[in-house]
Design an enzyme around this catalytic site. Sequence first.
Site, short mmCIF file in Angstrom:
data_model
loop_
_atom_site.label_atom_id
_atom_site.label_comp_id
_atom_site.label_asym_id
_atom_site.label_seq_id
_atom_site.Cartn_x
_atom_site.Cartn_y
_atom_site.Cartn_z
N ASP A 13 0.92 -1.26 0.19
CA ASP A 13 0.06 -0.07 -0.18
C ASP A 13 0.64 1.33 0.00
O ASP A 13 0.34 2.23 0.40
CB ASP A 13 -0.95 0.08 1.13
N GLY A 15 1.42 2.73 -2.91
CA GLY A 15 1.25 3.56 -4.04
C GLY A 15 1.80 3.03 -5.35
O GLY A 15 2.02 3.69 -6.41
N LYS A 16 2.33 1.76 -5.22
CA LYS A 16 2.94 1.21 -6.50
C LYS A 16 1.99 1.20 -7.58
O LYS A 16 2.36 1.60 -8.84
CB LYS A 16 3.12 -0.27 -6.30
N HIS A 42 -3.82 -3.15 -6.09
CA HIS A 42 -3.10 -2.10 -6.67
C HIS A 42 -4.04 -0.79 -7.15
O HIS A 42 -4.88 -1.05 -8.10
CB HIS A 42 -2.13 -2.29 -7.55
P1 IMP Z 1 -1.91 -12.82 3.31
O1 IMP Z 1 -1.11 -12.29 2.34
O2 IMP Z 1 -3.38 -12.53 2.79
O3 IMP Z 1 -1.74 -14.27 3.68
O4 IMP Z 1 -2.02 -12.29 4.61
C1 IMP Z 1 -0.58 -11.92 5.39
C2 IMP Z 1 -0.42 -10.47 6.00
O5 IMP Z 1 0.17 -9.65 4.72
C3 IMP Z 1 -1.54 -9.68 6.49
O6 IMP Z 1 -1.03 -8.82 7.47
C4 IMP Z 1 -2.17 -9.16 5.29
O7 IMP Z 1 -3.02 -7.92 6.00
C5 IMP Z 1 -0.68 -8.55 4.68
N1 IMP Z 1 -0.98 -8.33 3.30
C6 IMP Z 1 -1.10 -9.24 2.27
N2 IMP Z 1 -1.37 -8.62 1.02
C7 IMP Z 1 -1.10 -7.18 1.36
C8 IMP Z 1 -1.35 -5.98 0.37
O8 IMP Z 1 -1.31 -5.89 -0.62
N3 IMP Z 1 -1.26 -4.95 1.19
C9 IMP Z 1 -1.20 -4.74 2.49
N4 IMP Z 1 -0.98 -5.89 3.32
C10 IMP Z 1 -1.17 -7.21 2.70
MG MG Z 2 -2.80 -2.12 -1.90
#
Ligand code: IMP
Ligand code: MG
Length: 332
Positions: A13, A15-16, A42
């Site tokens: 997050d 801002g990519k 994204h």
């Molecule tokens: P998972 O990737 O769904 O297994 O989540 C594992 C951790 O990564 C959690 O804390 C999610 O909130 C975080 N997370 C996964 N993908 C993103 C993303 O695109 N942005 C922000 N946090 C992410």
């Molecule tokens: Mg995001």
Amino acid sequence: MPCTVIAGAFWGDEGKGKIISYLALKDRLDVCVRTGSVNAAHTVWYQGKRHALHMVPAAFVYEKCRLLIGAGSNVHAAQFFKEVEETNVKNRIGVDYQASIIEEKHSTQDKTTAHLKSLGTTGWGVGPAIEERVRRTAKLAKDIPELQPYLTDVAPEVNHAIEASEKVLLEGTQGLMLSLFHGTYPYVTGRDTSASAICSEVGVGPTKVDDVLIVFKAFMTRVGTGTLPGELTKEEALKRGWFETAAGTGRERRSAPFNFELAKKAVMVNGATQAAVTKLDILYQGCKGARTYDELPREAEQFISEIEKRTGVPVLLIGTGPEALDIIDRRK
Ligand code: IMP
Ligand code: MG
């Protein structure tokens, strides 16, 4: 350019999506390859419309850009079709034969396994889908009849484009602090999120990459559990205008001031050669919509200089608003 890897510095997050959409339009990208999976959203604002993309590469805004999903990715077929329709990219998007598939059961597992719930996963099922792939029982893109028209061999496509000096961008997802190897384990995602891993998922060797662009947000945010150095209360975040909710899951994001030590680590592990800083307009008044460096207030310039000094990489792109073109571009 010609081959640039974009990687997030913190917990995703940063801002990519915005930076990629800008580069797509400005540099007329030839190829953009998305890595990772559906857990990452994204956000792209273009022509007054907001897109939160979980599958389609953020460079879709440039209508001549070839869009690809790499072999290391995990594809959520229903979400893929939905976004292909929304962005109207049917004729120029491809999925690697060997990308693996996330199924409904993976999402159910993600949402019902106590241990995964305690990490605050997104619930899309990415961790369980990766487990299945490691067990070597996963379904692959080539096994799904509806995906047949999109199938391609991404590694040769991308390597040929690089050889032909086309402009290629490898789109990383999430950020270094969520890396399975280098992040805040066990509060991380199920894969390495660093620049090397992004190359590996696509099938591009390290000698083929010209630049690694690390993306920082002017402050840090995190969704889910795990440490966040300098974390503010929600009340303080609201007061500063830093309070955000997640583009994908709608969850509240926690926030904290920019951390130079973490920024240095992200630059080092990613081998970054340049940086982008987004949301400078949220940190300092008077930056909104600025398109030249000289327009910035002094404190904002000082903040950018400090990032450059302490991380050792030049900040070449600065986000000053949500639209793809709200950017100060300091490249030659
Ligand atoms: P998972 O990737 O769904 O297994 O989540 C594992 C951790 O990564 C959690 O804390 C999610 O909130 C975080 N997370 C996964 N993908 C993103 C993303 O695109 N942005 C922000 N946090 C992410
Ligand atoms: Mg995001």
